[in-house]
Design a protein around this motif. Structure first.
Motif, PDB file in Angstrom:
ATOM      1  N   HIS A 114       7.529  -8.220   2.340  1.00 55.08           N
ATOM      2  CA  HIS A 114       7.943  -9.277   3.268  1.00 55.08           C
ATOM      3  C   HIS A 114       6.801  -9.707   4.187  1.00 55.08           C
ATOM      4  O   HIS A 114       6.569 -10.884   4.397  1.00 55.08           O
ATOM      5  CB  HIS A 114       9.138  -8.811   4.084  1.00 55.08           C
ATOM      6  CG  HIS A 114       9.638  -9.813   5.062  1.00 55.08           C
ATOM      7  ND1 HIS A 114      10.270 -10.974   4.679  1.00 55.08           N
ATOM      8  CD2 HIS A 114       9.600  -9.835   6.416  1.00 55.08           C
ATOM      9  CE1 HIS A 114      10.593 -11.668   5.754  1.00 55.08           C
ATOM     10  NE2 HIS A 114      10.198 -11.003   6.817  1.00 55.08           N
ATOM     11  N   ASN A 115       6.081  -8.735   4.749  1.00 54.22           N
ATOM     12  CA  ASN A 115       5.019  -9.039   5.704  1.00 54.22           C
ATOM     13  C   ASN A 115       3.623  -8.986   5.097  1.00 54.22           C
ATOM     14  O   ASN A 115       2.664  -9.371   5.747  1.00 54.22           O
ATOM     15  CB  ASN A 115       5.084  -8.080   6.893  1.00 54.22           C
ATOM     16  CG  ASN A 115       6.355  -8.262   7.680  1.00 54.22           C
ATOM     17  OD1 ASN A 115       6.798  -9.380   7.890  1.00 54.22           O
ATOM     18  ND2 ASN A 115       6.958  -7.169   8.106  1.00 54.22           N
ATOM     19  N   GLY A 116       3.495  -8.471   3.887  1.00 54.41           N
ATOM     20  CA  GLY A 116       2.198  -8.422   3.235  1.00 54.41           C
ATOM     21  C   GLY A 116       1.270  -7.345   3.744  1.00 54.41           C
ATOM     22  O   GLY A 116       0.070  -7.405   3.530  1.00 54.41           O
ATOM     23  N   GLY A 117       1.789  -6.348   4.421  1.00 53.68           N
ATOM     24  CA  GLY A 117       0.965  -5.257   4.926  1.00 53.68           C
ATOM     25  C   GLY A 117       1.525  -3.927   4.511  1.00 53.68           C
ATOM     26  O   GLY A 117       2.495  -3.839   3.749  1.00 53.68           O
ATOM     27  N   TYR A 118       0.914  -2.877   5.012  1.00 57.57           N
ATOM     28  CA  TYR A 118       1.365  -1.524   4.702  1.00 57.57           C
ATOM     29  C   TYR A 118       2.110  -0.937   5.883  1.00 57.57           C
ATOM     30  O   TYR A 118       1.872  -1.306   7.035  1.00 57.57           O
ATOM     31  CB  TYR A 118       0.172  -0.626   4.360  1.00 57.57           C
ATOM     32  CG  TYR A 118      -0.403  -0.940   3.002  1.00 57.57           C
ATOM     33  CD1 TYR A 118       0.090  -0.318   1.875  1.00 57.57           C
ATOM     34  CD2 TYR A 118      -1.409  -1.889   2.849  1.00 57.57           C
ATOM     35  CE1 TYR A 118      -0.411  -0.612   0.623  1.00 57.57           C
ATOM     36  CE2 TYR A 118      -1.922  -2.192   1.604  1.00 57.57           C
ATOM     37  CZ  TYR A 118      -1.409  -1.548   0.495  1.00 57.57           C
ATOM     38  OH  TYR A 118      -1.895  -1.852  -0.741  1.00 57.57           O
ATOM     39  N   PHE A 119       3.046  -0.029   5.593  1.00 54.84           N
ATOM     40  CA  PHE A 119       3.713   0.726   6.637  1.00 54.84           C
ATOM     41  C   PHE A 119       3.836   2.164   6.161  1.00 54.84           C
ATOM     42  O   PHE A 119       3.636   2.470   4.991  1.00 54.84           O
ATOM     43  CB  PHE A 119       5.076   0.126   7.001  1.00 54.84           C
ATOM     44  CG  PHE A 119       6.129   0.230   5.931  1.00 54.84           C
ATOM     45  CD1 PHE A 119       7.025   1.278   5.919  1.00 54.84           C
ATOM     46  CD2 PHE A 119       6.233  -0.750   4.955  1.00 54.84           C
ATOM     47  CE1 PHE A 119       8.006   1.360   4.937  1.00 54.84           C
ATOM     48  CE2 PHE A 119       7.207  -0.688   3.982  1.00 54.84           C
ATOM     49  CZ  PHE A 119       8.091   0.377   3.968  1.00 54.84           C
ATOM     50  N   ALA A 135       2.869  -2.314  11.751  1.00 58.61           N
ATOM     51  CA  ALA A 135       2.128  -3.000  12.805  1.00 58.61           C
ATOM     52  C   ALA A 135       2.972  -4.074  13.472  1.00 58.61           C
ATOM     53  O   ALA A 135       3.718  -4.792  12.817  1.00 58.61           O
ATOM     54  CB  ALA A 135       0.868  -3.635  12.215  1.00 58.61           C
ATOM     55  N   LEU A 136       2.820  -4.174  14.775  1.00 59.70           N
ATOM     56  CA  LEU A 136       3.384  -5.306  15.510  1.00 59.70           C
ATOM     57  C   LEU A 136       2.495  -6.511  15.273  1.00 59.70           C
ATOM     58  O   LEU A 136       1.307  -6.373  14.955  1.00 59.70           O
ATOM     59  CB  LEU A 136       3.412  -5.006  17.008  1.00 59.70           C
ATOM     60  CG  LEU A 136       4.455  -4.031  17.506  1.00 59.70           C
ATOM     61  CD1 LEU A 136       4.184  -3.673  18.964  1.00 59.70           C
ATOM     62  CD2 LEU A 136       5.840  -4.618  17.369  1.00 59.70           C
TER      63      LEU A 136
END
Length: 176
Positions: A114-119, A135-136
Motif C-alpha cells: 500500500h505504501n511502497g515501503g518496509y515495516f 515509518a510515519l
C-alpha cells in the motif's frame, strides 16, 4: 535510548475492523431497509442504500487513519523494547508496553504494498501478540535508524528473523 516516532498497528485489529464494520453497517442498513414502508419509492431506497455505503466507506477510512494506524513512540535499549501510543485509540487496550529481548520471538521485515515501503513485525511471547511498526510520513530517516538498531539487537540476542521473499531472491543484495 532514543525514542523513535513510528506508526503502530496490529493485524488482528485491522482484520476485525475491515470485516466487522462492513458487516455491522450492512446489517443496520438491511434492518432499516426492511423497516421502511413498502410504499417508499425506488429512488428513495436507492438514495438510502447509496448514502449508507458512502457513510460506511468514510467511517472505514476514518477508523483506518485514526484508530488502527496510530502514532507511537518506540524505544530500544539493551534491556528491551518499549512503545507508547501517542493518543488513545478505541481499538487498542494496551497503550504502553515494555518487553525484554527474551520475550521477543521473531522480527520479520515485510514489504507494504500500500505504501511502497518496509515495516517490521515483532512477535512477543507473553502476552502473545504481533506489533507492526512502520515509518510515519516525512519520518523515513528516523524509521531507518530504528530498523537498523532493531536489526542490531535482533542479531545480538539471536532473535529469529525472516526477510521478505523479494529480498531473499535479490542477487544484488547480500544479508547475513
Amino acid at each position: 535510548m532514543y525514542p523513535y516516532k513510528l506508526k503502530y498497528h496490529k493485524n488482528s485489529v485491522l482484520l476485525i475492523a475491515m470485516v466487522g464494520i462492513p458487516v455491522l453497517f450492512i446489517s443496520l442498513m438491511l434492518y432499516c431497509l426492511f423497516s421502511l414502508p413498502s410504499s417508499l419509492s425506488e429512488t428513495s431506497t436507492l438514495i438510502f442504500v447509496s448514502l449508507s455505503i458512502i457513510l460506511m466507506a468514510l467511517f472505514l477510512l476514518w477508523i483506518t487513519k485514526t484508530q488502527i494506524f496510530v502514532q507511537s513512540k518506540v524505544s530500544i535499549s539493551e534491556k528491551g523494547i518499549s512503545f507508547k501510543l501517542k493518543s488513545t485509540s478505541l481499538l487498542y487496550r494496551r497503550t504502553e508496553f515494555f518487553s525484554d529481548w527474551e520475550n521477543v520471538t521473531s522480527v520479520i521485515e515485510m514489504f507494504d504494498n500500500h505504501n511502497g515501503g518496509y515495516f517490521y513485525q515483532i512477535t512477543f511471547k507473553n502476552p502473545a501478540f504481533v506489533a507492526n511498526f512502520s515509518a510515519l510520513k516525512n519520518h523515513e530517516i528516523e524509521a531507518d535508524r530504528f530498523f537498523s538498531e532493531l536489526i542490531h539487537y535482533q542479531e545480538s540476542y539471536n532473535i529469529a528473523h525472516q526477510l521478505p521473499l523479494s529480498r531473499k531472491l535479490s542477487p544484488s543484495k547480500s544479508f547475513s
